[in-house]
Every structure is written in structure tokens, then in C-alpha cells.
Design a protein around this motif. Structure first.
Motif, mmCIF file in Angstrom:
data_model
loop_
_atom_site.group_PDB
_atom_site.id
_atom_site.type_symbol
_atom_site.label_atom_id
_atom_site.label_comp_id
_atom_site.label_asym_id
_atom_site.label_seq_id
_atom_site.Cartn_x
_atom_site.Cartn_y
_atom_site.Cartn_z
ATOM 1 N N ILE A 39 55.933 50.735 48.032
ATOM 2 C CA ILE A 39 54.570 50.537 47.517
ATOM 3 C C ILE A 39 53.670 49.965 48.598
ATOM 4 C CG2 ILE A 39 53.216 49.201 45.853
ATOM 5 C CD1 ILE A 39 55.477 49.457 43.896
ATOM 6 N N ALA A 40 54.249 49.216 49.517
ATOM 7 C CA ALA A 40 53.432 48.596 50.565
ATOM 8 C C ALA A 40 52.835 49.636 51.496
ATOM 9 C CB ALA A 40 54.279 47.616 51.366
ATOM 10 N N ASN A 41 53.472 50.797 51.573
ATOM 11 C CA ASN A 41 52.995 51.849 52.465
ATOM 12 C C ASN A 41 52.063 52.800 51.718
ATOM 13 O OD1 ASN A 41 54.687 50.859 54.541
ATOM 14 N ND2 ASN A 41 56.423 51.920 53.606
ATOM 15 N N VAL A 42 50.979 52.268 51.164
ATOM 16 C CA VAL A 42 50.057 53.075 50.368
ATOM 17 C C VAL A 42 49.158 53.897 51.274
ATOM 18 C CG1 VAL A 42 50.037 51.501 48.421
ATOM 19 C CG2 VAL A 42 48.439 51.137 50.285
ATOM 20 N N GLU A 43 48.824 55.091 50.828
ATOM 21 C CA GLU A 43 47.921 55.931 51.582
ATOM 22 C C GLU A 43 46.490 55.431 51.405
ATOM 23 O OE1 GLU A 43 47.200 59.871 49.803
ATOM 24 O OE2 GLU A 43 48.926 59.376 48.547
ATOM 25 N N PRO A 44 45.574 55.798 52.318
ATOM 26 C CA PRO A 44 44.209 55.257 52.294
ATOM 27 C C PRO A 44 43.485 55.411 50.968
ATOM 28 C CG PRO A 44 44.614 56.389 54.365
ATOM 29 C CD PRO A 44 45.810 56.648 53.492
ATOM 30 N N ILE A 66 41.088 52.906 45.885
ATOM 31 C CA ILE A 66 41.045 52.659 44.444
ATOM 32 C C ILE A 66 41.434 51.222 44.138
ATOM 33 C CG2 ILE A 66 42.047 53.302 42.213
ATOM 34 C CD1 ILE A 66 40.055 55.323 43.371
ATOM 35 N N ARG A 67 42.411 50.707 44.870
ATOM 36 C CA ARG A 67 42.827 49.314 44.666
ATOM 37 C C ARG A 67 41.668 48.363 44.960
ATOM 38 N NH1 ARG A 67 47.846 47.825 48.027
ATOM 39 N NH2 ARG A 67 46.328 47.269 49.624
ATOM 40 N N LYS A 68 40.905 48.659 46.013
ATOM 41 C CA LYS A 68 39.735 47.844 46.344
ATOM 42 C C LYS A 68 38.698 47.915 45.228
ATOM 43 C CE LYS A 68 36.053 47.281 49.779
ATOM 44 N NZ LYS A 68 35.464 47.808 51.043
ATOM 45 N N LEU A 128 39.301 48.543 42.052
ATOM 46 C CA LEU A 128 39.845 47.786 40.913
ATOM 47 C C LEU A 128 39.597 46.292 41.088
ATOM 48 C CD1 LEU A 128 43.247 49.635 40.400
ATOM 49 C CD2 LEU A 128 41.273 49.704 38.877
ATOM 50 N N ALA A 129 39.799 45.809 42.310
ATOM 51 C CA ALA A 129 39.572 44.386 42.576
ATOM 52 C C ALA A 129 38.104 44.030 42.400
ATOM 53 C CB ALA A 129 40.035 44.044 43.993
ATOM 54 N N THR A 130 37.221 44.904 42.859
ATOM 55 C CA THR A 130 35.780 44.650 42.731
ATOM 56 C C THR A 130 35.364 44.587 41.272
ATOM 57 O OG1 THR A 130 35.311 45.734 44.847
ATOM 58 C CG2 THR A 130 33.478 45.501 43.306
ATOM 59 N N ILE A 131 35.826 45.545 40.491
ATOM 60 C CA ILE A 131 35.495 45.555 39.062
ATOM 61 C C ILE A 131 36.123 44.346 38.373
ATOM 62 C CG2 ILE A 131 35.742 46.819 36.891
ATOM 63 C CD1 ILE A 131 35.726 49.401 38.539
ATOM 64 N N GLY A 132 37.355 44.017 38.733
ATOM 65 C CA GLY A 132 38.030 42.878 38.116
ATOM 66 C C GLY A 132 37.328 41.562 38.378
ATOM 67 N N GLU A 133 36.743 41.428 39.562
ATOM 68 C CA GLU A 133 36.051 40.188 39.906
ATOM 69 C C GLU A 133 34.672 40.094 39.258
ATOM 70 O OE1 GLU A 133 35.940 40.391 44.101
ATOM 71 O OE2 GLU A 133 38.097 39.962 44.376
ATOM 72 N N ASN A 134 34.125 41.240 38.856
ATOM 73 C CA ASN A 134 32.757 41.255 38.319
ATOM 74 C C ASN A 134 32.673 41.965 36.970
ATOM 75 O OD1 ASN A 134 31.243 40.317 40.944
ATOM 76 N ND2 ASN A 134 32.596 41.959 41.617
ATOM 77 N N TYR A 135 33.778 41.921 36.192
ATOM 78 C CA TYR A 135 33.824 42.690 34.947
ATOM 79 C C TYR A 135 32.779 42.250 33.923
ATOM 80 C CZ TYR A 135 36.214 38.693 32.869
ATOM 81 O OH TYR A 135 36.517 37.436 32.402
ATOM 82 N N ALA A 136 32.340 40.992 33.992
ATOM 83 C CA ALA A 136 31.374 40.498 33.006
ATOM 84 C C ALA A 136 29.938 40.887 33.349
ATOM 85 C CB ALA A 136 31.468 38.977 32.876
ATOM 86 N N PHE A 178 27.224 46.894 36.720
ATOM 87 C CA PHE A 178 27.383 47.549 38.006
ATOM 88 C C PHE A 178 27.173 49.048 37.830
ATOM 89 C CE2 PHE A 178 31.676 47.785 36.235
ATOM 90 C CZ PHE A 178 32.042 49.095 36.521
ATOM 91 N N LYS A 179 26.846 49.713 38.919
ATOM 92 C CA LYS A 179 26.705 51.161 38.915
ATOM 93 C C LYS A 179 27.941 51.774 39.568
ATOM 94 C CE LYS A 179 21.631 51.298 39.160
ATOM 95 N NZ LYS A 179 20.458 51.782 39.958
ATOM 96 N N VAL A 180 28.472 52.779 38.924
ATOM 97 C CA VAL A 180 29.653 53.442 39.469
ATOM 98 C C VAL A 180 29.360 53.989 40.859
ATOM 99 C CG1 VAL A 180 31.281 55.353 39.146
ATOM 100 C CG2 VAL A 180 30.517 54.008 37.174
ATOM 101 N N GLU A 181 28.133 54.460 41.057
ATOM 102 C CA GLU A 181 27.760 54.993 42.374
ATOM 103 C C GLU A 181 27.896 53.932 43.458
ATOM 104 O OE1 GLU A 181 26.030 55.104 39.645
ATOM 105 O OE2 GLU A 181 25.545 57.198 39.168
ATOM 106 N N ASP A 182 27.529 52.684 43.128
ATOM 107 C CA ASP A 182 27.624 51.608 44.113
ATOM 108 C C ASP A 182 29.077 51.290 44.446
ATOM 109 O OD1 ASP A 182 24.879 51.440 44.159
ATOM 110 O OD2 ASP A 182 24.783 49.800 42.694
ATOM 111 N N ILE A 183 29.943 51.299 43.425
ATOM 112 C CA ILE A 183 31.363 51.032 43.665
ATOM 113 C C ILE A 183 31.960 52.146 44.531
ATOM 114 C CG2 ILE A 183 33.627 50.711 42.614
ATOM 115 C CD1 ILE A 183 31.846 48.428 42.012
ATOM 116 N N ALA A 184 31.621 53.386 44.203
ATOM 117 C CA ALA A 184 32.136 54.516 44.980
ATOM 118 C C ALA A 184 31.689 54.417 46.433
ATOM 119 C CB ALA A 184 31.655 55.828 44.357
ATOM 120 N N ARG A 185 30.427 54.069 46.634
ATOM 121 C CA ARG A 185 29.903 53.950 48.002
ATOM 122 C C ARG A 185 30.596 52.828 48.756
ATOM 123 N NH1 ARG A 185 25.128 52.773 46.708
ATOM 124 N NH2 ARG A 185 24.532 54.920 46.247
ATOM 125 N N SER A 186 30.909 51.743 48.055
ATOM 126 C CA SER A 186 31.518 50.593 48.725
ATOM 127 C C SER A 186 32.925 50.885 49.231
ATOM 128 C CB SER A 186 31.560 49.387 47.778
ATOM 129 O OG SER A 186 32.518 49.570 46.744
#
Length: 208
Positions: free
Chosen positions: A89-94, A99-101, A103-111, A114-122
Motif C-alpha cells: 500500500i505504501a507504493n501508491v501510484e500518483p 485522491i488521498r490528498k 480526501l484529506a482536504t475534504i476531511g479537514e473542511n467537511y463542515a 467547497f467547490k469540487v472544481e477547486d478540490i480537483a484543481r488543487s
């Protein structure tokens, strides 16, 4: 067949696997099996799980102790028969890391909003590719994932912190209590207040 049993699952964070693997260069087991496998749980792993489950009765300790016990559980798994497979699992492809990044962004700001476009761009993806890969990884769309996080956090507040339904709704980002109640019932099959009464009933039965 007539004996009850308890099933427990843990969603393994690849970041924890990567972090621990970096400190564990010596591999005890070879990855001679793939995909699904079953192995007996060792005494140390069972002990870590037992201490994790005991946090149910100690909600004030969850925030501090749960992450530590999660790391210990992953460590015990890495030291077990399936450790080499888990290390993969540690050898994840880019794109998985992207997606993991997200998930972390949404998890930190779930309340918040946000715009999906902004998350995709980030994470360096087009909106269409992000939607497709996010759903492939989680089984749901980004906004549905955010709603799921909100509802589970609200449920935790109601069941473990004795928070009122309205306070829990506003705490996780809902602007309408009626909308929160509808979506809570759709997710858990009961209203927030019914869930509270059911939880208290279970607690009393367990302590009888």
C-alpha cells in the motif's frame, strides 16, 4: 450459528503504512499471497484492538488515544503474516495519492463549503477525471462523501457527547435542521432522537 459475534473493520490509512514502513526496513515475511487472505490474530494485535474498543466507554480519550492505537494496530499488522502484502500500500501510484490528498482536504473542511472544481484543481486533475477517480476510489461523489462525513460526525456528537440534534446539525455544517433530520434518517434508518434513545437503551442493557 446461534452464537452472536462482533465484526470489526479498520480502513487502513496508506499514509500511516508509509510512515511506519520507513522505520521498518527489515521485512519479516515475504509477500507470497495476494488479495484476500485470513490469518489468526496474534496476542499483541488483539490487545491493541481491545484497548481501541474500550475507548467506546471513554469518549474523552478518543481524540488522543485512537490515533495512537490505530498506528499500533497497523504496526502489529505490518509485523504479522500479511505485513509484506500490506506494505505494498505504501507504493501508491500518483493518481491514488492525488485522491488521498483530496480526501484529506475534504476531511479537514467537511463542515464548510467547497467547490469540487477547486478540490480537483488543487490535486492537479480535471474536474471530470477527478469525479471519475474519486467515485472509483470511494464509491461516492465528492459532495456525497462530504455529507457522509458530516452525518457520521453528527451521530458521534449525539451518541457520545449528548449533543442535541440541532446543535450537532449546525456543528457539522448544516443550515437546516429539517434537512439534517431527513438525511440522518435516510443514512441511519432512525431520527436523531430515536438514535439517542436506542443508544441509551443499549448502554443500559450492557450495564445490567
Amino acid at each position: 450459528m446461534d452464537r452472536p459475534y462482533l465484526a470489526i473493520s479498520l480502513v487502513i490509512d496508506p499514509g500511516i503504512v508509509s510512515d511506519l514502513t520507513a522505520s521498518m526496513p527489515d521485512t519479516a515475511y515475504e509477500a507470497d499471497r495476494k488479495a484476500f487472505a485470513i490469518d489468526p490474530a496474534g496476542r499483541d494485535l488483539l490487545d491493541a484492538w481491545t484497548r481501541m474498543l474500550r475507548l467506546i466507554d471513554r469518549p474523552d480519550e478518543i481524540r488522543i488515544m485512537a490515533p495512537l492505537l490505530e498506528r499500533e494496530i497497523v504496526y502489529r499488522l505490518l509485523r504479522g503474516p500479511q505485513g509484506a502484502v500490506l506494505r505494498q500500500i505504501a507504493n501508491v501510484e500518483p493518481r491514488v495519492a492525488q485522491i488521498r490528498k483530496a480526501l484529506a482536504t475534504i476531511g479537514e473542511n467537511y463542515a464548510g463549503l467547497f467547490k469540487v472544481e477547486d478540490i480537483a484543481r488543487s490535486v492537479g486533475m480535471s474536474c471530470s477525471a477527478f469525479h471519475r477517480r474519486f467515485k472509483a476510489a470511494t464509491g461516492m461523489a465528492p459532495l456525497q462523501y462530504q455529507k457522509t462525513l458530516r452525518l457520521y460526525e453528527a451521530r458521534r456528537l449525539i451518541l457520545t457527547a449528548s449533543t442535541s440534534a440541532s446543535a450537532a446539525a449546525f456543528s457539522v455544517g448544516y443550515q437546516s435542521v429539517s434537512q439534517f433530520t431527513r438525511e440522518y434518517r435516510r443514512m441511519f434508518g432512525v431520527s436523531p432522537m430515536q438514535g439517542t434513545r436506542k443508544g441509551h437503551s443499549i448502554d443500559r442493557s450492557a450495564n445490567a
